[in-house]
Design a protein around this motif. Structure first.
Motif, PDB file in Angstrom:
ATOM      1  N   GLU A 268      -0.855  -2.665  -7.465  1.00  0.00           N
ATOM      2  CA  GLU A 268      -2.101  -3.430  -7.173  1.00  0.00           C
ATOM      3  C   GLU A 268      -3.558  -2.872  -7.578  1.00  0.00           C
ATOM      4  O   GLU A 268      -3.453  -1.767  -7.867  1.00  0.00           O
ATOM      5  CB  GLU A 268      -1.960  -3.609  -5.886  1.00  0.00           C
ATOM      6  CG  GLU A 268      -2.052  -2.419  -4.794  1.00  0.00           C
ATOM      7  CD  GLU A 268      -2.127  -2.591  -3.188  1.00  0.00           C
ATOM      8  OE1 GLU A 268      -2.823  -2.100  -2.524  1.00  0.00           O
ATOM      9  OE2 GLU A 268      -1.407  -3.593  -2.782  1.00  0.00           O
TER      10      GLU A 268
ATOM     11  N   ASP B 154      -0.246   1.583  -3.889  1.00  0.00           N
ATOM     12  CA  ASP B 154      -1.583   1.174  -3.479  1.00  0.00           C
ATOM     13  C   ASP B 154      -2.650   1.379  -4.693  1.00  0.00           C
ATOM     14  O   ASP B 154      -2.534   2.067  -5.408  1.00  0.00           O
ATOM     15  CB  ASP B 154      -1.915   2.283  -2.483  1.00  0.00           C
ATOM     16  CG  ASP B 154      -3.001   2.177  -1.525  1.00  0.00           C
ATOM     17  OD1 ASP B 154      -3.363   0.815  -0.868  1.00  0.00           O
ATOM     18  OD2 ASP B 154      -4.109   2.711  -1.670  1.00  0.00           O
TER      19      ASP B 154
ATOM     20  N   ASP C  58       0.800  -1.183   0.073  1.00  0.00           N
ATOM     21  CA  ASP C  58       0.205  -0.135   0.070  1.00  0.00           C
ATOM     22  C   ASP C  58       0.713   1.235  -0.089  1.00  0.00           C
ATOM     23  O   ASP C  58       0.495   2.152   0.446  1.00  0.00           O
ATOM     24  CB  ASP C  58      -0.835   0.084   1.245  1.00  0.00           C
ATOM     25  CG  ASP C  58      -1.663  -1.146   1.067  1.00  0.00           C
ATOM     26  OD1 ASP C  58      -2.120  -1.752   0.221  1.00  0.00           O
ATOM     27  OD2 ASP C  58      -2.429  -1.717   2.609  1.00  0.00           O
TER      28      ASP C  58
HETATM   29 MG    MG Z   1      -4.378  -2.696   0.222  1.00  0.00          MG
END
Ligand code: MG
Ligand code: C2E
Ligand code: MG
Ligand code: MG
Length: 281
Positions: A238, A204, A182
């Motif tokens: 991500e 993140d 993150d």
């Molecule tokens: Mg996360």
């Protein structure tokens, strides 16, 4: 039936806060037995090499199959586990299960190129001997340390910089790699990136999802990629959900992608099918 009426009446007059406290208390009691009752599961989300489009590994993500409530997400039970100390047995269970699963895929599918990423939270760092837990999990699975990646958030390091630093050094000695999860959402000083043995920055999801919506998010994504490149770190994006995001991140030389575009977190059986489909494609 005085008793039944009594229950009905209390329920009728329960203020909501009390109800929530009660359900939390029950959830906590249930969580104590979740491991022995084999209600916890690990799901595996593919990590995709953006240059080749091939799976380079998986992130293990916990789910709790509660007998009455159905699937409980980690955002609900991990904080509870942290507060109650149950994060120690749950964290050890996750490390062991993930390492065993990868070891199985290595031998049965011959995929010794794959990595396994396991999340570690603050409570594990404070309450458990994490290095011992990792050593045992690797040994029990007969897995080389360089196949394991530990993901931690900035807050875990900020809360205990000294302890975190010492532990990371010892994990590095086991050949385990360290990812900052993150990244960009916490309050960590950039100095930690240099001081600590961090191998991977995971951008993140909030920045990735908004990269074409808000100019700031796009700038933050490019800034993180630039920072990682100059420090020689690997980058993972991500929450990739669109081809446009994947294409642009590839152009920006981000190494690895993770997100619903490729796959949601999968059961072990579905992850295996995913690998098989890829091999035959
Ligand atoms: Mg996360
Ligand atoms: P995380 O480590 O940042 O994991 C990524 C989260 O993003 C996962 O949520 C994953 O399902 C979700 N995700 C991935 N790609 C996408 C996407 O394209 N779109 C959307 N909307 N979401 C996406 P999940 O599984 O609910 O896990 C939430 C958090 O719970 C994790 O965040 C991690 O911090 C924690 N967690 C999960 N499993 C464990 C565990 O075994 N141990 C510890 N300590 N924490 C865990
Ligand atoms: Mg993670
Ligand atoms: Mg993350």
């Amino acid at each position: 039936r005085a008793k039944a009426t009594g229950i009905a009446r209390t329920e009728l007059y329960q203020p909501i806060a009390h109800d929530q406290a009660k359900s939390r208390f029950e959830l906590e009691a249930d969580l104590r037995h979740a491991i022995e009752r084999e209600e916890l599961r690990l799901y595996y989300q593919p990590l995709v090499d953006l240059r080749t489009g091939r799976v380079s590994g998986f992130e293990a993500l916990a789910r709790w199959q509660h007998p009455e409530r159905g699937v409980v997400q980690p955002s609900e039970f991990i904080p509870l586990a942290e507060e109650t100390g149950l994060i120690v047995p749950i964290g050890r269970w996750a490390l062991n299960t993930a390492c065993r699963q990868l070891a199985e895929w290595r031998t049965r599918l011959g995929r010794d190129d794959l990595m396994m990423a396991v999340n570690l939270s603050g409570g594990q760092l404070v309450r458990d001997d994490v290095v011992d837990a990792v050593t045992q999990a690797l040994e029990a699975a007969d897995l080389p340390g360089d196949r394991l990646k530990i993901e931690l958030t900035e807050s875990v390091i900020i809360d205990n910089p000294k302890r975190a630093g010492a532990i990371l050094e010892r994990l590095k000695a086991l050949d385990v790699s360290i990812a900052m999860d993150d990244f960009g959402t916490g309050y960590s000083s950039l100095a930690y990136l240099q001081k600590l043995p961090i191998d991977v920055l995971k951008i993140d999801r909030s920045f990735v999802s908004n990269m074409f919506e808000t100019e700031d998010s796009y700038k933050i994504v490019t800034a993180i990629l630039g920072l990682a490149a100059s420090l020689g770190m690997e980058t993972v994006a991500e929450g990739i959900e669109t081809v446009a995001q994947a294409d642009r991140l590839t152009d920006l030389a981000c190494h690895v992608g993770q997100g619903f575009l490729y796959a949601k977190p999968l059961s072990a059986a579905d992850a295996e099918t995913y690998l098989a489909d890829e091999a035959s494609a």
